[in-house]
Design an enzyme around this catalytic site. Structure first.
Site, short mmCIF file in Angstrom:
data_model
loop_
_atom_site.label_atom_id
_atom_site.label_comp_id
_atom_site.label_asym_id
_atom_site.label_seq_id
_atom_site.Cartn_x
_atom_site.Cartn_y
_atom_site.Cartn_z
N TYR A 137 -2.03 -0.41 10.76
CA TYR A 137 -2.17 -0.89 9.38
C TYR A 137 -0.88 -0.63 8.61
CZ TYR A 137 -3.78 -1.15 4.52
OH TYR A 137 -3.91 -1.45 3.18
N SER A 172 0.86 -1.18 0.00
CA SER A 172 0.00 0.00 0.00
C SER A 172 0.90 1.24 0.00
CB SER A 172 -0.86 0.01 1.27
OG SER A 172 -1.56 1.23 1.40
N1 LIG Z 1 -8.98 -0.50 -0.74
C1 LIG Z 1 -7.94 0.28 -0.47
O1 LIG Z 1 -8.09 1.50 -0.23
C2 LIG Z 1 -6.53 -0.28 -0.49
C3 LIG Z 1 -5.45 0.61 -0.70
C4 LIG Z 1 -4.15 0.09 -0.74
C5 LIG Z 1 -3.94 -1.27 -0.56
N2 LIG Z 1 -5.00 -2.09 -0.35
C6 LIG Z 1 -4.72 -3.52 -0.15
O2 LIG Z 1 -5.29 -4.24 -1.23
C7 LIG Z 1 -5.61 -5.56 -0.81
C8 LIG Z 1 -7.02 -5.91 -1.22
O3 LIG Z 1 -7.89 -4.99 -0.59
P1 LIG Z 1 -9.35 -4.64 -1.14
O4 LIG Z 1 -9.46 -3.17 -1.11
O5 LIG Z 1 -9.65 -5.36 -2.39
O6 LIG Z 1 -10.19 -5.22 0.09
P2 LIG Z 1 -11.59 -6.03 0.15
O7 LIG Z 1 -12.49 -5.56 -0.91
O8 LIG Z 1 -12.00 -5.94 1.57
O9 LIG Z 1 -11.13 -7.52 -0.18
C9 LIG Z 1 -10.28 -8.22 0.68
C10 LIG Z 1 -10.16 -9.65 0.20
O10 LIG Z 1 -9.32 -10.37 1.12
C11 LIG Z 1 -10.01 -11.54 1.55
N3 LIG Z 1 -9.56 -11.89 2.89
C12 LIG Z 1 -9.66 -11.14 4.03
N4 LIG Z 1 -9.17 -11.82 5.07
C13 LIG Z 1 -8.73 -13.01 4.58
C14 LIG Z 1 -8.14 -14.15 5.16
N5 LIG Z 1 -7.88 -14.21 6.49
N6 LIG Z 1 -7.81 -15.21 4.38
C15 LIG Z 1 -8.07 -15.17 3.04
N7 LIG Z 1 -8.64 -14.12 2.44
C16 LIG Z 1 -8.97 -13.06 3.20
C17 LIG Z 1 -11.49 -11.17 1.47
O11 LIG Z 1 -12.33 -12.29 1.30
P3 LIG Z 1 -13.01 -13.09 2.54
O12 LIG Z 1 -13.53 -12.05 3.49
O13 LIG Z 1 -14.05 -13.93 1.88
O14 LIG Z 1 -11.92 -13.91 3.11
C18 LIG Z 1 -11.50 -10.36 0.17
O15 LIG Z 1 -11.53 -11.23 -0.94
C19 LIG Z 1 -5.36 -5.59 0.71
O16 LIG Z 1 -4.11 -6.18 0.96
C20 LIG Z 1 -5.34 -4.12 1.10
O17 LIG Z 1 -4.54 -3.89 2.24
C21 LIG Z 1 -6.29 -1.64 -0.33
#
Ligand SMILES: NC(=O)c1ccc[n+]([C@@H]2O[C@H](COP(=O)([O-])OP(=O)(O)OC[C@H]3O[C@@H](n4cnc5c(N)ncnc54)[C@H](OP(=O)(O)O)[C@@H]3O)[C@@H](O)[C@H]2O)c1
Length: 265
Positions: free
Chosen positions: A154, A141
Site C-alpha cells: 500500500y 497518505s
Molecule cells: N481511511 C484511511 O485511513 C485513509 C488514510 C490515508 C489516506 N487514505 C486515502 O484516502 C482515499 C479515500 O479513502 P477512504 O478512506 O475514503 O476509503 P473508502 O471509504 O473505502 O472509499 C473509497 C472510495 O473509492 C472508490 N473506489 C474504489 N475503487 C475504485 C475504482 N476502481 N474506481 C473508482 N472508484 C473507486 C469507492 O467507491 P466504489 O467502491 O463504489 O467504487 C469509494 O467511493 C484513498 O485514496 C485512501 O488511500 C485513506
C-alpha cells in the site's frame, strides 16, 4: 481558487473521505462531478446535494478503465461547461506482510491507487489547461511518506503518488495548473475496516484516527490555497522529516509504535 461556481471532478465520491468532501464542496458553491463504481450511493449523494440547493452529477465508472476516465471528463464538461479541478481520491488498501499479500492484491492496489490517478489525470489535463486557477489534488497518505510494518505494498503505491505529484507540480505549475498532495493519517471510513484496523493503527500518535470531515476540510483548503502538500494532522510533517533524517532511530520508534508488547499480530 474561489470554489463558488467552479467545477470539481471527484473520484471515490461514494463513501468515506470522498462523500464528506462532496458535501463540503457543494456547500461551498462548487459544482461537483461524483465518480465511483457503485451507482446507487452516488445517485443518492447527488440527490442529497440537490436537496440542499447544490449542484452535482453522478457518474458511475472505474478508474482502472481509461474509457471510463475519459467519459467522466466528457460528461463533466458537457454538463457543467468545463472543468476547474480534479481530486484523485479513489483508493484501496490491503495491509500485508511481504509474502502474505497475493499477486492480485498487489496488482489491484497499483491499478487503482497509482494507475487510476495517472489515467484520470491524463484524461482531465486537456480540460484543465487554460482554466484560470485550475487545480489537481492527489489524495496520498501519511503512509506515502513513512511506511510502518505490513504497509509495504500500500505504501509503495502512496510513495509513488508522492513522487508523481511532486513532479507534476513542477511540470504543471508553470502551465497554470496547481498540484497539491494531501497526506492524511488514518481516517474513520470503511477503508480502515477493509484494510484491517488492528494493523492500520499503532499506539500513541500512530493511533490517531481522523473524521472524514476533517480530511474534507483540508481538501477544500488545498483547493482554495494550492499548497505543495498538506499533512492531516499538520504535525505529521515532523514525523516524516524525522524518518528521512534519522531512519535507524525511526525504525525502532515505528516498530515500538506498531508492534508494541502484547500485540496479537
Ligand atoms: N481511511 C484511511 O485511513 C485513509 C488514510 C490515508 C489516506 N487514505 C486515502 O484516502 C482515499 C479515500 O479513502 P477512504 O478512506 O475514503 O476509503 P473508502 O471509504 O473505502 O472509499 C473509497 C472510495 O473509492 C472508490 N473506489 C474504489 N475503487 C475504485 C475504482 N476502481 N474506481 C473508482 N472508484 C473507486 C469507492 O467507491 P466504489 O467502491 O463504489 O467504487 C469509494 O467511493 C484513498 O485514496 C485512501 O488511500 C485513506
Amino acid at each position: 481558487m474561489e470554489l463558488k461556481g467552479r467545477t470539481v471532478l471527484l473520484t471515490g465520491a461514494s463513501g468515506g473521505i470522498g462523500r464528506a468532501a462532496a458535501l463540503r464542496l457543494a456547500a461551498a458553491g462548487a459544482r461537483v462531478a461524483l465518480f465511483a463504481r457503485t451507482e446507487g450511493p452516488l445517485a443518492a449523494l447527488a440527490s442529497e446535494i440537490a436537496a440542499r440547493g447544490g449542484e452535482a452529477v453522478a457518474i458511475a465508472g472505474d478508474v482502472t478503465r481509461s474509457g471510463d476516465c475519459a467519459g467522466a471528463v466528457a460528461e463533466t464538461t458537457r454538463r457543467f461547461g468545463g472543468l476547474d479541478a480534479l481530486v484523485n481520491n479513489a483508493g484501496i488498501g490491503y495491509l500485508r506482510g511481504l509474502t502474505e499479500a497475493t499477486d492480485e492484491e498487489i496488482d489491484r492496489m497499483v491499478d487503482v491507487n497509482l494507475l487510476g490517478t495517472v489515467r484520470m489525470t491524463r484524461a482531465a489535463l486537456p480540460a484543465l489547461l487554460g482554466r484560470p486557477g485550475a487545480a489537481i489534488v492527489n489524495v496520498g497518505s501519511m503512509a506515502g511518506r513513512l511506511a510502518p510494518v505490513n504497509y509495504a505494498y500500500y505504501s509503495a503505491t502512496k510513495f509513488a503518488i508522492s513522487g508523481l505529484t511532486e513532479s507534476w507540480r513542477r511540470e504543471l505549475g508553470p502551465r497554470g495548473v496547481r498540484v497539491t498532495l494531501l497526506l492524511p493519517a488514518a481516517v474513520e471510513t470503511p477503508f480502515l475496516e477493509r484494510a484491517d484496523r488492528a494493523r492500520a493503527l499503532g499506539i500513541g500518535p500512530a493511533g490517531t484516527v481522523l473524521r472524514p470531515e476533517q480530511v474534507a476540510d483540508a481538501l477544500l483548503r488545498a483547493l482554495r490555497r494550492n499548497p505543495p502538500d498538506l499533512y492531516v494532522p499538520s504535525w505529521n510533517r515532523v514525523f516524516a522529516w524525522f524518518d528521512v533524517i534519522f531512519p535507524g532511530i525511526s525504525d525502532r520508534v515505528m516498530n515500538a509504535l506498531f508492534r508494541y508488547p502484547g500485540r496479537k499480530r
